[in-house]
Design a protein around this motif. Sequence first.
Motif, PDB file in Angstrom:
ATOM      1  N   LYS A  12      37.256  40.085  51.615  1.00 48.51           N
ATOM      2  CA  LYS A  12      37.909  40.961  50.634  1.00 48.51           C
ATOM      3  C   LYS A  12      38.930  41.844  51.326  1.00 48.51           C
ATOM      4  O   LYS A  12      38.941  41.995  52.554  1.00 48.51           O
ATOM      5  CB  LYS A  12      36.875  41.839  49.937  1.00 48.51           C
ATOM      6  CG  LYS A  12      36.273  42.889  50.860  1.00 48.51           C
ATOM      7  CD  LYS A  12      35.366  43.835  50.110  1.00 48.51           C
ATOM      8  CE  LYS A  12      34.840  44.919  51.071  1.00 48.51           C
ATOM      9  NZ  LYS A  12      34.039  45.895  50.384  1.00 48.51           N
ATOM     10  N   VAL A  13      39.795  42.441  50.507  1.00 44.98           N
ATOM     11  CA  VAL A  13      40.711  43.484  50.939  1.00 44.98           C
ATOM     12  C   VAL A  13      40.589  44.622  49.932  1.00 44.98           C
ATOM     13  O   VAL A  13      40.448  44.394  48.733  1.00 44.98           O
ATOM     14  CB  VAL A  13      42.175  42.985  51.048  1.00 44.98           C
ATOM     15  CG1 VAL A  13      42.730  42.539  49.695  1.00 44.98           C
ATOM     16  CG2 VAL A  13      43.061  44.048  51.675  1.00 44.98           C
TER      17      VAL A  13
ATOM     18  N   PHE B 270      39.374  43.513  46.337  1.00 42.59           N
ATOM     19  CA  PHE B 270      39.724  42.247  45.711  1.00 42.59           C
ATOM     20  C   PHE B 270      39.253  41.091  46.584  1.00 42.59           C
ATOM     21  O   PHE B 270      39.343  41.153  47.811  1.00 42.59           O
ATOM     22  CB  PHE B 270      41.244  42.142  45.521  1.00 42.59           C
ATOM     23  CG  PHE B 270      41.797  43.198  44.618  1.00 42.59           C
ATOM     24  CD1 PHE B 270      41.851  43.002  43.242  1.00 42.59           C
ATOM     25  CD2 PHE B 270      42.256  44.396  45.133  1.00 42.59           C
ATOM     26  CE1 PHE B 270      42.361  43.990  42.409  1.00 42.59           C
ATOM     27  CE2 PHE B 270      42.769  45.387  44.311  1.00 42.59           C
ATOM     28  CZ  PHE B 270      42.820  45.182  42.939  1.00 42.59           C
ATOM     29  N   SER B 271      38.794  40.028  45.949  1.00 45.10           N
ATOM     30  CA  SER B 271      38.398  38.820  46.660  1.00 45.10           C
ATOM     31  C   SER B 271      39.624  38.152  47.255  1.00 45.10           C
ATOM     32  O   SER B 271      40.635  37.976  46.567  1.00 45.10           O
ATOM     33  CB  SER B 271      37.714  37.840  45.696  1.00 45.10           C
ATOM     34  OG  SER B 271      37.594  36.565  46.285  1.00 45.10           O
TER      35      SER B 271
ATOM     36  N   SER C 284      35.565  45.628  42.634  1.00 45.52           N
ATOM     37  CA  SER C 284      35.153  47.029  42.583  1.00 45.52           C
ATOM     38  C   SER C 284      34.423  47.413  41.303  1.00 45.52           C
ATOM     39  O   SER C 284      33.526  48.226  41.320  1.00 45.52           O
ATOM     40  CB  SER C 284      36.368  47.943  42.740  1.00 45.52           C
ATOM     41  OG  SER C 284      36.937  47.763  43.998  1.00 45.52           O
ATOM     42  N   ASP C 285      34.852  46.869  40.200  1.00 41.81           N
ATOM     43  CA  ASP C 285      34.261  47.235  38.922  1.00 41.81           C
ATOM     44  C   ASP C 285      34.639  46.180  37.891  1.00 41.81           C
ATOM     45  O   ASP C 285      35.071  45.097  38.235  1.00 41.81           O
ATOM     46  CB  ASP C 285      34.716  48.626  38.485  1.00 41.81           C
ATOM     47  CG  ASP C 285      36.231  48.784  38.516  1.00 41.81           C
ATOM     48  OD1 ASP C 285      36.949  47.804  38.230  1.00 41.81           O
ATOM     49  OD2 ASP C 285      36.697  49.884  38.838  1.00 41.81           O
TER      50      ASP C 285
ATOM     51  N   CYS D 269      41.985  43.597  36.360  1.00 40.31           N
ATOM     52  CA  CYS D 269      43.147  43.290  37.182  1.00 40.31           C
ATOM     53  C   CYS D 269      42.724  42.322  38.284  1.00 40.31           C
ATOM     54  O   CYS D 269      41.563  42.292  38.688  1.00 40.31           O
ATOM     55  CB  CYS D 269      43.763  44.553  37.775  1.00 40.31           C
ATOM     56  SG  CYS D 269      42.664  45.537  38.792  1.00 40.31           S
ATOM     57  N   SER D 270      43.660  41.500  38.713  1.00 43.12           N
ATOM     58  CA  SER D 270      43.371  40.540  39.780  1.00 43.12           C
ATOM     59  C   SER D 270      44.647  40.291  40.570  1.00 43.12           C
ATOM     60  O   SER D 270      45.724  40.729  40.179  1.00 43.12           O
ATOM     61  CB  SER D 270      42.826  39.229  39.201  1.00 43.12           C
ATOM     62  OG  SER D 270      43.797  38.622  38.378  1.00 43.12           O
TER      63      SER D 270
END
Length: 127
Positions: A74-75, A84-85, A93-94, A98-99
């Motif tokens: 992740k970053v 984010f993956s 995160s939750d 968003c991606s």
Amino acid sequence: MSLNNTATITWFFACKVEDVPANGGVCVKYLDEQIALFHFPRRGEWYATQNLCPHRQQMALSRGMTGTQEGEPKVACPFHKKAFSLLDGRCLSDDTECSLTTYPVKIEDDRVYIGIAGGREPAAVMA
């Protein structure tokens, strides 16, 4: 969003392997896009995503904090800490919807190439 495997992929030279810090990232410019490129040397893995954090619309992910979450690379945005993956770009995160766009990466002769769906092949410039 990940690149579709059935799309035509244009591979462009992004940088040399030595240009990317271990367990860190750099920003590479492709046409008018900024792409964040990450290297996990212990795992022998490379990842590329859009550099734009979708949460606050800042070009910052190449300077983000890298690691793993339940074994998944992740970053996290250095400003907002949303993670984010690096595999598929989804937010870890939750429940935020968003991606990130992710791109395939390949290494040939100590040179790093990033794949763009149907793109033209200009020279890459590290930002």
